[in-house]
Each structure stands twice: as structure tokens, then as C-alpha cells.
Design a protein around this motif. Sequence first.
Motif, PDB file in Angstrom:
ATOM      1  N   ILE A  19       1.376  -1.186   0.608  1.00 57.07           N
ATOM      2  CA  ILE A  19      -0.482   0.256   0.033  1.00 57.07           C
ATOM      3  C   ILE A  19       0.711   1.158   0.103  1.00 57.07           C
ATOM      4  O   ILE A  19       1.733   1.497   0.776  1.00 57.07           O
ATOM      5  N   GLY A  20       0.859   1.435  -1.024  1.00 52.28           N
ATOM      6  CA  GLY A  20       1.199   3.247  -1.172  1.00 52.28           C
ATOM      7  C   GLY A  20       1.478   4.151  -1.706  1.00 52.28           C
ATOM      8  O   GLY A  20       0.578   4.136  -2.362  1.00 52.28           O
ATOM      9  N   GLU A  21       2.899   5.166  -1.435  1.00 54.96           N
ATOM     10  CA  GLU A  21       2.280   6.524  -3.222  1.00 54.96           C
ATOM     11  C   GLU A  21       3.035   6.232  -4.055  1.00 54.96           C
ATOM     12  O   GLU A  21       4.574   6.346  -3.898  1.00 54.96           O
ATOM     13  N   LEU A  22       3.050   6.444  -4.558  1.00 57.23           N
ATOM     14  CA  LEU A  22       3.363   6.678  -6.452  1.00 57.23           C
ATOM     15  C   LEU A  22       4.141   7.958  -5.823  1.00 57.23           C
ATOM     16  O   LEU A  22       3.250   9.519  -5.749  1.00 57.23           O
ATOM     17  N   TRP A  23       5.542   7.807  -6.845  1.00 57.74           N
ATOM     18  CA  TRP A  23       6.465   8.659  -6.768  1.00 57.74           C
ATOM     19  C   TRP A  23       5.937   9.971  -7.884  1.00 57.74           C
ATOM     20  O   TRP A  23       5.585   9.515  -8.941  1.00 57.74           O
ATOM     21  N   GLU A  24       6.189  11.143  -8.161  1.00 56.95           N
ATOM     22  CA  GLU A  24       5.149  12.150  -8.478  1.00 56.95           C
ATOM     23  C   GLU A  24       6.936  12.734  -8.850  1.00 56.95           C
ATOM     24  O   GLU A  24       7.813  13.473  -7.628  1.00 56.95           O
ATOM     25  N   ASP A  31      14.058   6.290  -1.819  1.00 59.39           N
ATOM     26  CA  ASP A  31      14.451   4.679  -0.534  1.00 59.39           C
ATOM     27  C   ASP A  31      13.439   3.102  -0.382  1.00 59.39           C
ATOM     28  O   ASP A  31      13.239   3.777   0.736  1.00 59.39           O
ATOM     29  N   ASP A  32      12.514   3.272  -1.694  1.00 59.33           N
ATOM     30  CA  ASP A  32      11.364   2.400  -0.261  1.00 59.33           C
ATOM     31  C   ASP A  32      11.570   0.843  -0.730  1.00 59.33           C
ATOM     32  O   ASP A  32      10.639   0.379  -0.058  1.00 59.33           O
ATOM     33  N   ARG A  33      12.784   0.073  -0.420  1.00 59.32           N
ATOM     34  CA  ARG A  33      13.085  -0.853  -0.201  1.00 59.32           C
ATOM     35  C   ARG A  33      12.143  -1.752   1.292  1.00 59.32           C
ATOM     36  O   ARG A  33      13.311  -1.139   2.055  1.00 59.32           O
ATOM     37  N   PRO A  34      12.030  -2.214   1.246  1.00 60.88           N
ATOM     38  CA  PRO A  34      11.082  -2.837   2.455  1.00 60.88           C
ATOM     39  C   PRO A  34      12.447  -3.391   2.987  1.00 60.88           C
ATOM     40  O   PRO A  34      13.072  -4.104   1.892  1.00 60.88           O
ATOM     41  N   VAL A  43       5.487  -4.267   7.114  1.00 61.85           N
ATOM     42  CA  VAL A  43       6.460  -3.349   7.143  1.00 61.85           C
ATOM     43  C   VAL A  43       7.173  -2.451   6.167  1.00 61.85           C
ATOM     44  O   VAL A  43       5.865  -2.293   5.735  1.00 61.85           O
ATOM     45  N   VAL A  44       6.932  -1.608   7.772  1.00 60.84           N
ATOM     46  CA  VAL A  44       6.682   0.044   6.705  1.00 60.84           C
ATOM     47  C   VAL A  44       8.110   0.484   6.018  1.00 60.84           C
ATOM     48  O   VAL A  44       9.253   0.641   7.013  1.00 60.84           O
ATOM     49  N   ALA A  45       8.526   1.110   4.908  1.00 64.55           N
ATOM     50  CA  ALA A  45       9.309   1.730   4.626  1.00 64.55           C
ATOM     51  C   ALA A  45       9.218   3.333   4.123  1.00 64.55           C
ATOM     52  O   ALA A  45       7.340   3.197   3.732  1.00 64.55           O
ATOM     53  N   PRO A  46       9.370   3.772   3.527  1.00 64.21           N
ATOM     54  CA  PRO A  46       9.214   5.197   2.904  1.00 64.21           C
ATOM     55  C   PRO A  46       8.494   4.972   1.577  1.00 64.21           C
ATOM     56  O   PRO A  46       8.778   5.026   0.385  1.00 64.21           O
ATOM     57  N   ALA A  84      -1.511  -6.131  12.858  1.00 61.72           N
ATOM     58  CA  ALA A  84      -0.687  -4.604  13.403  1.00 61.72           C
ATOM     59  C   ALA A  84      -1.145  -3.543  12.947  1.00 61.72           C
ATOM     60  O   ALA A  84      -1.557  -3.273  12.367  1.00 61.72           O
ATOM     61  N   SER A  85      -0.379  -2.512  13.924  1.00 60.71           N
ATOM     62  CA  SER A  85      -0.102  -1.306  13.868  1.00 60.71           C
ATOM     63  C   SER A  85       1.214  -0.689  13.358  1.00 60.71           C
ATOM     64  O   SER A  85       1.549  -1.394  14.799  1.00 60.71           O
ATOM     65  N   VAL A  86       1.410   0.528  13.429  1.00 66.66           N
ATOM     66  CA  VAL A  86       1.881   0.753  13.002  1.00 66.66           C
ATOM     67  C   VAL A  86       2.365   2.375  12.993  1.00 66.66           C
ATOM     68  O   VAL A  86       0.498   2.519  12.237  1.00 66.66           O
ATOM     69  N   ALA A  87       3.477   3.012  12.115  1.00 64.97           N
ATOM     70  CA  ALA A  87       3.904   4.269  11.892  1.00 64.97           C
ATOM     71  C   ALA A  87       3.507   4.685  10.525  1.00 64.97           C
ATOM     72  O   ALA A  87       4.746   4.307   9.981  1.00 64.97           O
ATOM     73  N   TYR A  88       3.291   5.700   9.586  1.00 66.61           N
ATOM     74  CA  TYR A  88       3.176   6.047   8.186  1.00 66.61           C
ATOM     75  C   TYR A  88       3.143   7.691   8.449  1.00 66.61           C
ATOM     76  O   TYR A  88       2.182   8.351   8.940  1.00 66.61           O
TER      77      TYR A  88
END
Length: 206
Positions: A19-24, A31-34, A43-46, A84-88
Motif C-alpha cells: 500500500i503506498g504513494e506513487l513517486w511524482e 528508497d522504498d525497499r522494505p 513492514v514500513v518503508a518510505p 498490526a499497528s504501525v506508524a506512517y
Amino acid sequence: MPHIGQAGAVNIEYSHFPIGELWEPGFERRDDRPDFQTSEAVVVAPGRIVVRSRVQEHTAPVVLALSGSKARRRGPGAGWELLASVAYHPVYTGRMAAFDTTNGPARSASEAVRVFGQQVAPGEPAIDLDPSHTYDVQVWAQGRSDSRERFEDAAPGADTEDASDLEAYLIVFTPSGTQKPPSQSAPESRRDRLARNHGKPPLNAR
């Protein structure tokens, strides 16, 4: 009542989907590699949240929602369990969408998904976050407790890729704080780009 997006269907491969944002253009690409060297289910990545399925390859319904407060203890409805609960923290414009593992944006689900007492119609699984906020994210799931066992018990040769009853997911975003909104970089001139790539501008641009 949460703002709920439409119900999509993700094609899961290699036991995970993002689930993510597309780069614009104009934003610094993150670097969005988990990090898959973890046993965590989420797992959260940028710029992305990666959900790890218990099944290698299948199709799963997914719904995204934006809530003013965390889901109550009883959750979004019967059969849903908190995974799970994570921060974004948004890193681009905050447009969040569900994606297949390798094939781009998820397609519309084949049927409605029931969450928070309502039937969510099939469509684009996406929501808009405010990039000036940070978020707590709850990942809810249906069917995970025995999805792998049901997958393995399926008849040999059965088409499980299109099966939509092995697992389902609900991703709920709740504002948790504020941040400086990600900003676009100043446009880069051709001269500056050449200088950055080659150490100095070409002779005809000095």
C-alpha cells in the motif's frame, strides 16, 4: 464514521503486497525497499506499507479507510482481526493506493466488502491523506488464521491466484500528529543536471 475507499483486489505474489504513494516528478525519490529480514507481518518503508500474506500467490480483497479515531476494540466487524499497528509519514502528496506485487495498481474487486457496518462497493482501492499529518495505521485481516492450510488443502492444479476467499485486508489510517509537508524540489536546469551527472557543465554551457 471513517471515510472508506472502494473495494479493490490485489494480485499477491511472493507472499506480499504494498500500500503506498506513487513517486511524482519534482519530489526527491525515496528508497522504498522494505526490509524483509524480519518476521513482522507488516513492514514500513518510505512511501509504502508492505503487508505479508500467509499464502504465496493469490488474489485478496483490500479496502483503505481514513478514520478520525482508532477503530474500537471490537474492530470493523465480525471476522476481522487486528494484524498490526504501525506508524506512517507521507513522503509525497499523500495519495495512497493498493498495488499488486508486480503489476501496478490493484484492480476493482469482484464484489462488495463489508466493513464498519456497510457494504463497500468495488472500485479503486485508494484514499487521500493530508501530507502535513502523520498517521497511525491499523492493518486488519480476515481469513489469515488458516489461509495457508486452506491453500495447501486445495486440489492439485486448482487456480488459487484468482481465489478471493483465502484472505482479505482493511487498512485504516488515523491522524497521529503533524509534520512539515514534503515539498517539491526547485526545477533543475539542463546545465545544472549535466554538471551534477558529469562533474562539470559541457564547454558550450560554461
